[in-house]
Write an enzyme that holds these catalytic residues in place. Structure first.
Site, PDB file in Angstrom:
ATOM      1  N   GLU A   1       5.975 -10.910 -26.837  1.00  0.00           N
ATOM      2  CA  GLU A   1       5.178  -9.978 -25.830  1.00  0.00           C
ATOM      3  C   GLU A   1       4.409 -11.314 -25.200  1.00  0.00           C
ATOM      4  O   GLU A   1       3.966 -10.421 -24.724  1.00  0.00           O
ATOM      5  CB  GLU A   1       5.016  -9.134 -26.525  1.00  0.00           C
ATOM      6  CG  GLU A   1       3.754  -9.538 -27.192  1.00  0.00           C
ATOM      7  CD  GLU A   1       3.307  -7.951 -28.146  1.00  0.00           C
ATOM      8  OE1 GLU A   1       2.856  -7.405 -27.654  1.00  0.00           O
ATOM      9  OE2 GLU A   1       3.528  -7.939 -29.100  1.00  0.00           O
TER      10      GLU A   1
ATOM     11  N   CYS B   1       5.131  -6.640 -31.103  1.00  0.00           N
ATOM     12  CA  CYS B   1       5.443  -7.037 -32.155  1.00  0.00           C
ATOM     13  C   CYS B   1       6.885  -7.015 -33.543  1.00  0.00           C
ATOM     14  O   CYS B   1       7.247  -7.945 -34.021  1.00  0.00           O
ATOM     15  CB  CYS B   1       3.744  -6.767 -32.618  1.00  0.00           C
ATOM     16  SG  CYS B   1       2.578  -6.746 -32.312  1.00  0.00           S
TER      17      CYS B   1
ATOM     18  N   HIS C   1       3.389  -5.736 -41.136  1.00  0.00           N
ATOM     19  CA  HIS C   1       2.953  -6.149 -40.055  1.00  0.00           C
ATOM     20  C   HIS C   1       1.316  -6.099 -39.747  1.00  0.00           C
ATOM     21  O   HIS C   1       0.502  -5.400 -40.110  1.00  0.00           O
ATOM     22  CB  HIS C   1       3.420  -5.456 -38.470  1.00  0.00           C
ATOM     23  CG  HIS C   1       2.969  -5.629 -37.615  1.00  0.00           C
ATOM     24  ND1 HIS C   1       2.364  -6.791 -36.916  1.00  0.00           N
ATOM     25  CD2 HIS C   1       1.650  -4.871 -36.430  1.00  0.00           C
ATOM     26  CE1 HIS C   1       1.770  -7.001 -35.782  1.00  0.00           C
ATOM     27  NE2 HIS C   1       1.060  -5.562 -35.329  1.00  0.00           N
TER      28      HIS C   1
END
Ligand code: HMG
Length: 378
Positions: free
Chosen positions: A81, A113, A225
């Protein structure tokens, strides 16, 4: 018949060689250091240097695991990104730097993400339908929120590379459940240098999606994450059986030192767990929770296969992280100013060239990027 025995054959990581200690950031921002080191849970953040970008970081992460397989890679998926071009995929530069065979599909993949996980699942499907072929998935990002923003303490930079193949020697990828829910927690419109973030909403959205697709069985090992280390504590509390404190601590080991690396963060947490585990995890199931703002998420499991310990490089990762050089606030601000202006420049030349990097950006000329390899280090 499809071979369902597909997964990650090898994995590696790279982070830039300079960092800011969050104690220095706390002093400069007149914030108690405990807020950053305990409340957020981070120690340091890696900083990108002028001769580095998402392509050079990806090449550094991928080189060791790609070597010798250049002719069997039929797919390169570059998840980021922090894209440097709206048309040309960063993977095209990477493909050349790694010397891959020309009959290869090369794409850039984006969804905050989560993109690396989406790419991993697409690579798995590709390998199942193309016997004998392998896929390279890379996740490379610079997490940059801007000076004096709430997100500043959660910045970082780094890349993960994964080789996907049949009969993998690292881990088999198992069942997965994805979910999408349109949210405005974090997004970066084309004209905006840094993301527009609603931090509190982003944490709520992360937890909501995790609860909706969480693992049905209690698992001893789960990696999340990890935008900042304490996010994993919050995530663990939502599980049927929260992680044991020592397992949770192990999953944060490298992430606390490096910061958020967006797409690679989940996989850096996996490497943290495996590198610090006190026993061999062969045959163990590891839950993986991937979240990307916007928002999408996926929960899947990995089962570690015999010999996995020789398919990743804990010593090299530790050396990469511990050998980084600490810089002061003035250097940090200068590095970030250079990063921001570089990505808006039609022409750019770094003010110094590295001697410890295998791949580096030599110049940007008319928007086109020129890379060099340091043959002496390859
Ligand atoms: P903030 O408003 O500066 O911090 O933003 P805070 O006031 O919420 O404090 C943070 C924690 O520190 C709190 O703990 C405080 O109590 C504690 P909590 O209540 O949450 O458990 N605290 C202290 N602890 C010890 N001693 C003290 C002290 N003072 C306070 N003296 C925020 C924090 C994370 C929101 C901000 O940094 C931010 O916006 N970060 C960026 C967004 C983000 O990371 N979101 C995470 C979920 S979204 C995601 O993961 C996706 C992402 O990776 C992007 C993508 O997908 O592309 C971000």
């Amino acid at each position: 018949m499809f071979n369902h025995n597909v997964g990650i054959d090898a994995i590696h990581f790279y982070t830039p060689k300079v960092y800011l200690d969050l104690a220095d950031l706390a002093t400069a921002r007149l914030t108690p250091v405990e807020k950053f080191k305990v409340g957020i849970g981070q120690e340091k953040m890696s900083l990108i240097e002028p001769f580095e970008d998402i392509v050079t970081m990806a090449a550094e992460a991928a080189y060791d695991i790609v070597k010798g397989r250049e002719h069997v890679i039929g797919l390169v998926l570059f998840a980021t990104e922090s894209g440097v071009d709206f048309s040309k995929a960063a993977g095209v530069y990477l493909h050349q730097l790694l010397g891959l065979q020309p009959h290869c599909r090369v794409l850039e993949v984006k969804q905050a993400c989560y993109a690396a996980t989406g790419a991993l699942m697409l690579a798995k499907d590709y390998v199942m339908t193309h016997p004998g072929q392998q896929a390279l998935v890379v996740a490379s990002d610079v997490a940059w929120y801007g000076l004096n923003t709430p997100g500043e303490v959660t910045q970082g930079a780094g890349a993960i590379a994964m080789m996907v193949k049949e009969n993998p020697r690292f881990a088999i990828i198992h069942e997965h459940h994805a979910i999408v829910d349109n949210q405005q927690d974090f997004y970066r419109p084309a004209y905006h240098e840094v993301p527009i973030v609603d931090g509190k909403l982003s944490i709520r959205s992360y937890k909501t999606l995790l609860q909706q697709i969480r693992f049905n069985l209690p698992l001893e090992y789960v990696c999340f994450h990890m935008p900042f280390a304490v996010m994993s504590d919050k995530a663990s509390e939502t599980l049927i059986q929260p992680l044991k404190p020592e397992v949770l601590l192990a999953t944060k080991f490298f992430n606390k030192e490096v910061g958020n690396i967006y797409n690679g963060s989940l996989y850096l947490s996996l490497l943290s767990l495996l590198s610090t585990a006190t026993k061999n995890l062969m045959g163990e199931t590891i839950g993986m929770f991937s979240y990307g703002s916007g928002a999408t998420a996926e929960a899947f499991t990995l089962s570690m296969v015999e010999g996995y310990t020789s398919q990743f490089y804990p010593n090299k990762i530790t050396t990469n992280i511990t050998a980084r050089k600490r810089v002061d606030m003035a250097t940090y601000e200068q590095l970030m100013a250079t990063y921001a202006s570089k990505e808006k420049s039609l022409n750019f030349t770094p003010n110094l060239m590295p001697n410890q990097h295998r791949f580096y950006l030599k110049a940007i000329v008319q928007g086109h990027r020129q890379y060099e390899k340091n043959q002496a280090l390859l």
